[in-house]
Design an enzyme around this catalytic site. Structure first.
Site, PDB file in Angstrom:
ATOM      1  N   HIS A  21       0.699  -1.222  -0.043  1.00  0.00           N
ATOM      2  CA  HIS A  21       0.209  -0.119   0.027  1.00  0.00           C
ATOM      3  C   HIS A  21       0.813   1.384  -0.018  1.00  0.00           C
ATOM      4  O   HIS A  21       2.200   1.223   0.038  1.00  0.00           O
ATOM      5  CB  HIS A  21      -0.811   0.017   1.341  1.00  0.00           C
ATOM      6  CG  HIS A  21      -2.030  -0.995   1.212  1.00  0.00           C
ATOM      7  ND1 HIS A  21      -3.272  -1.238   0.840  1.00  0.00           N
ATOM      8  CD2 HIS A  21      -1.675  -2.502   1.852  1.00  0.00           C
ATOM      9  CE1 HIS A  21      -3.607  -2.059   0.840  1.00  0.00           C
ATOM     10  NE2 HIS A  21      -2.724  -2.912   1.451  1.00  0.00           N
TER      11      HIS A  21
ATOM     12  N   GLU B 157       3.422  -0.232   3.975  1.00  0.00           N
ATOM     13  CA  GLU B 157       3.126   1.168   3.104  1.00  0.00           C
ATOM     14  C   GLU B 157       4.364   1.713   2.793  1.00  0.00           C
ATOM     15  O   GLU B 157       5.319   2.125   3.597  1.00  0.00           O
ATOM     16  CB  GLU B 157       2.460   2.257   4.555  1.00  0.00           C
ATOM     17  CG  GLU B 157       1.242   1.711   5.152  1.00  0.00           C
ATOM     18  CD  GLU B 157       0.038   1.869   4.525  1.00  0.00           C
ATOM     19  OE1 GLU B 157       0.147   2.482   3.214  1.00  0.00           O
ATOM     20  OE2 GLU B 157      -1.141   1.764   4.877  1.00  0.00           O
TER      21      GLU B 157
END
Length: 169
Positions: A66, A132
């Site tokens: 992500h 992330e």
């Protein structure tokens, strides 16, 4: 798919996520790693469905890629693991350390290695990490993500991290 994720300056998280993920897939396949993807095109796959897919495949490792949106001033990479996951924390740390060392993606103002109760971490039967790569809400990180060379380097770091983890299993 129908969930664009974060959006900044007309850039959608889902597009960066898929681009980096497809690059990781190509690198790992080239290196002979057997892998499965929960998606390889712009389609929506639910969180529970992703976990079910990984469980049905009997995967050894689950990685969810992500890009973040955080309060002003926070940038860099983060990695999440399920609190009771066998090896989840140590695998998340491997990925995060590599993101820091090889991409200079140290976080500013956040606790970057975190436990979380996310569906894909909680419902997978194998060690799982949600990474992330960068923080789209920070202009510096968004500029990095706009750069194809950076996305390729991020994919290389993630692929190398996955190989490092697999070699420890």
């Amino acid at each position: 798919g129908s969930d664009p994720g974060a959006e900044f300056d007309g850039y959608l998280e889902k597009n960066f996520n898929l681009d980096i993920t497809l690059r990781v897939e190509a690198i790992l396949k080239q290196k002979g790693i057997n892998l499965m993807m929960t998606r390889n095109s712009d389609v929506f796959v639910g969180l529970e469905e992703r976990a079910e897919m990984a469980n049905s495949w009997g995967a050894d490792l689950f990685i969810s890629i992500h890009n973040n949106s955080m309060p002003e001033g926070i940038k860099g990479s983060m990695a999440f693991y399920y609190p009771t996951s066998y090896k989840g924390k140590s695998y998340a740390k491997i990925i995060l350390d590599n993101m820091y060392d090889k991409l200079n993606m140290g976080a500013m103002g956040s606790n970057d290695l975190r436990s979380a109760n996310y569906v894909v971490l909680r419902q997978t039967k194998m060690p799982a990490v949600l990474v992330e790569v960068a923080c789209m809400s920070h202009p510096d990180d968004l500029n990095l993500l706009k750069n194809e060379t950076f996305r390729q380097k991020a994919a290389e770091v993630l692929a190398d991290s996955i190989i490092q983890i697999l070699n420890q299993m």
